[in-house]
Design an enzyme around this catalytic site. Structure first.
Site, mmCIF file in Angstrom:
data_model
loop_
_atom_site.group_PDB
_atom_site.id
_atom_site.type_symbol
_atom_site.label_atom_id
_atom_site.label_comp_id
_atom_site.label_asym_id
_atom_site.label_seq_id
_atom_site.Cartn_x
_atom_site.Cartn_y
_atom_site.Cartn_z
ATOM 1 N N LYS A 42 0.838 -1.202 0.000
ATOM 2 C CA LYS A 42 0.000 0.000 0.000
ATOM 3 C C LYS A 42 0.870 1.248 0.000
ATOM 4 C CE LYS A 42 0.857 1.287 4.452
ATOM 5 N NZ LYS A 42 1.644 2.480 4.807
ATOM 6 N N ASP A 101 -2.815 -1.615 9.903
ATOM 7 C CA ASP A 101 -2.796 -1.702 8.440
ATOM 8 C C ASP A 101 -3.333 -3.028 7.909
ATOM 9 O OD1 ASP A 101 -1.688 0.817 8.256
ATOM 10 O OD2 ASP A 101 0.361 0.111 7.882
#
Length: 312
Positions: free
Chosen positions: A12, A139
């Site tokens: 990401k 996350d």
């Protein structure tokens, strides 16, 4: 013949990371706009007598192979919920930079959850998997869902976001990692030093940028470049001043925007198209300011079973 399940899971980039004040519990509220990018780890789960972790690929030597590995913790958490022992061999094929601010460890945890769920036939709902993800780290839920999302709370409360096109990225991987807790602590220290205060009483609640959300929705790279922001960037640069030269090299080479990815030390460069990506990547390689350079696009899908295979 032993059945195995392989799950592919993306890295990401945070196109916005707005960090609130330090909470009494030691965490910070975030407005965290995640975008999954097309760099992937693959996690393969195979039946075994006990939980075992192996790893291959770039920087594999830096990945812990004991119970502290997030993938191991994911398998253990799923097994515990379903009353079984986590007897599984998890092999992680790394392609996401290690300790680089791109959620590689979180990706491996999400990959392990999906792989073990498929291997064991636990039939966990998406909600249950996301619950376990949130327990493992801020996350991890996004690694499961991928594409684009706004993360609230510590980043684990996700709201999917529409993306209207493909964005092109260049990532410059630095030598060594940066500790995420150390970067947050430095962020607090810099706020105190600036006289603004660092607690929730001092720092406004973090909010997503309307301009950034609009740029994502329209697929406009130039507008997205103008709206990129990372409240942790000053802290990452304070702890690793050499990153400034990398950011400058990519900007000079024509990137639309440059920023530290998450807590760093990987730096991210948004570019107009694949041609510009190649030019910026070449300039970064020649600059001597980073270890390796990767080009890719976003958004990318979240954790997906890619190889329910039979292996001898």
């Amino acid at each position: 013949m032993t059945r195995s399940v392989t799950v592919r899971v993306p890295a990401k980039v945070n196109v916005q990371l707005a960090v609130g004040g330090l909470r009494p519990d030691g965490f910070h509220d975030l407005a965290n706009v995640f975008l999954a990018v097309g760099l992937y780890d693959e996690v393969t789960a195979t039946p075994a007598d006990e939980l075992r972790i192996t790893c291959s690929g770039p920087d594999a030597a830096e990945v812990p192979l004991d119970a502290t590995n997030l993938a191991a913790r994911a398998a253990t958490a799923l097994a515990r919920r379903h009353g079984r022992t986590p007897a599984v061999h998890l092999h992680i094929a790394k392609d996401i930079p290690v300790a680089g601010g791109m959620a590689g460890g979180s990706a491996d945890a999400a990959g392990a959850l999906v792989a073990c769920d498929a291997l064991w036939g636990t039939g966990a709902s998406r909600e249950e998997l996301l619950e376990i993800c949130a327990e493992l780290g801020s996350d991890v839920p996004f690694s499961l869902v991928g594409e684009a999302a706004l993360g609230r709370g510590r980043g684990e409360l996700l709201e999917p976001l529409p993306v209207g096109g493909t964005f092109h990225w260049v990532f410059a991987v630095a030598d060594g990692g940066l500790s995420t807790p150390a970067v947050y602590a430095e962020c607090d220290r810099l706020r105190e030093a600036a006289g603004t205060g660092a607690t929730t009483a001092d720092v406004p609640d973090p909010e997503p940028s309307p301009a950034l959300l609009s740029a994502l929705r329209s697929g406009d790279a130039t507008a997205l470049a103008a709206a990129l922001s990372n409240d942790l960037q000053p802290a990452a640069l304070s702890l690793r001043p050499s990153l400034a030269a990398t950011l400058e090299a990519g900007t000079r080479a024509g990137a639309l925007a440059a920023l530290v990815s998450g807590s760093g030390p990987t730096t991210a460069f948004l570019v107009a198209d694949a041609e510009q990506a190649d030019r910026v990547a070449a300039a970064l390689r020649a600059s001597g300011t980073c270890r390796t350079v990767r080009t890719t696009t976003s958004p990318a899908p979240g954790a997906r079973v890619c190889e329910p295979a039979t292996a001898h």
